[in-house]
Design an enzyme around this catalytic site. Sequence first.
Site, PDB file in Angstrom:
ATOM      1  N   ASP A 144       0.837  -1.203   0.000  1.00 51.20           N
ATOM      2  CA  ASP A 144       0.000   0.000   0.000  1.00 51.20           C
ATOM      3  C   ASP A 144       0.868   1.247   0.000  1.00 51.20           C
ATOM      4  OD1 ASP A 144      -2.034   1.812   0.146  1.00 51.20           O
ATOM      5  OD2 ASP A 144      -2.680   1.308   2.172  1.00 51.20           O
ATOM      6  N   ASP A 150      -1.541   5.058  -6.395  1.00 52.70           N
ATOM      7  CA  ASP A 150      -1.816   4.288  -5.179  1.00 52.70           C
ATOM      8  C   ASP A 150      -1.953   2.805  -5.500  1.00 52.70           C
ATOM      9  OD1 ASP A 150      -2.515   3.454  -2.664  1.00 52.70           O
ATOM     10  OD2 ASP A 150      -4.526   4.328  -2.700  1.00 52.70           O
TER      11      ASP A 150
END
Length: 453
Positions: A107, A322
């Site tokens: 992440d 992301d």
Amino acid sequence: MPMAMPLLPLFNMLLFFHFFITIISAAKLTTTNSSFSMSFPLTTHSLSTNATAKMLSSSLMFSSRNTKAPPSSSSSYNLRSTFKYSMVLIVTLPIGTPPQAQQMILDTGSQLSWIQCHNKKAVKPPPPPPTPSFDPSLSSTFSVLPCTHPLCKPQIPDFTLPTSCDQNRLCHYSYFYADGSYAEGNLVREKLTFAPTHSTPPLILGCATYSSDARGILGINRGRLSFSSQAKINKFSYCVPPRQDQPGRAPTGSFYLGNNPHSTGFKYIPMLTFLQSQRMPNLDPLAYTVAMNGIRIGGKRLNISPAVFRPDAGGSGQTMVDSGSEFTYLVSEAYDKVREEVVRIVGRRMKKEYVYGGVADMCFDGRDAGVEIGRLIGEMVFEFEKGVEIVVPKERVLADVGGGVHCIGIGSSDKLGAASNIIGNFHQQNLWVEFDLTNRRVGFGGADCSRLG
């Protein structure tokens, strides 16, 4: 009579060599005078839509406002790992001494890394998660942060990392997310042990004893507590393999720490960074922010001002890359233009009054809808500075979301409750994405990621 070796060190030694014999048999280890590369085969997992949305919410809700950019010192090693595509990107890393293999969600949108912990020596341990959890009692380098640690009692409260003292005078953290999921436990120090002579310094991690997810998270944004900052990683990269429709099959991609031997052909754009004086309420200063210029669909450039993709005076409009978000999300000024063009081309085929995951409403019925609608729409292109582009071929414009439904992999940031543009991993398939922290730039390079594992 010779002294008997204590059982625990002997067990640790056997566990250590068992771990490396296992991974070396399936991975390639390359060493040089100053670095080494190592690959780890990973398993495939599926996460629910709520879990994916939770991760994105955590990235937006818990970004630090009082931190600095990662150090610019070079990494002392290169690590190559692999992941298999499900709905999130999962890497397996060796935590502790001797190492214990732990599954972690990659992440780039969050800071704190945490693992699932389960002390097998506890009198009444909580039920273990379905994936193997970390046993602190088996690691010689594990330690828990006391309440007196500055991170547990900061002079200025850090709302991105809520901490408190537990009944044992240890530092306790709690993460509560927008959808009601959570992770809590103690803040600890622990190493990642890549090889007997290669390990990170002790890193501050979360050791979750209670959570609603089966795996941990590798937080790797620009915050001071992120994995890349603490481990002094100067660059990292990953290659997301394309999705496959065959049940039970998920191709393997790659994850590198340090130099990437495939980077020769990468094209780079600058990261946008923000000073403390520039911090704005809707801005995530620790995200990997880039300047997007526009969007093309089927060769047509949409009438969207480049200003829509840059933060305004309040921080809205930031465009970030992301890995922890599946879909791409656009603010209303951009999303409405994309939807208008899709409606113009295939509006009659669109599924009426249907919103997938609460955020994506450009969906279509039919097992072959992904191919048919994709052919009609054509390729989609995200334009950046210096002529750099992310080209999404027509075959991957739509995502199979189950039940015979296919949706264009773009959602509305407004429906998500965010004020940002987010390039998700669905639009990073067959693409190297490199984050060069020293030179503050993001690189892209096309690849057949499924052939790299």
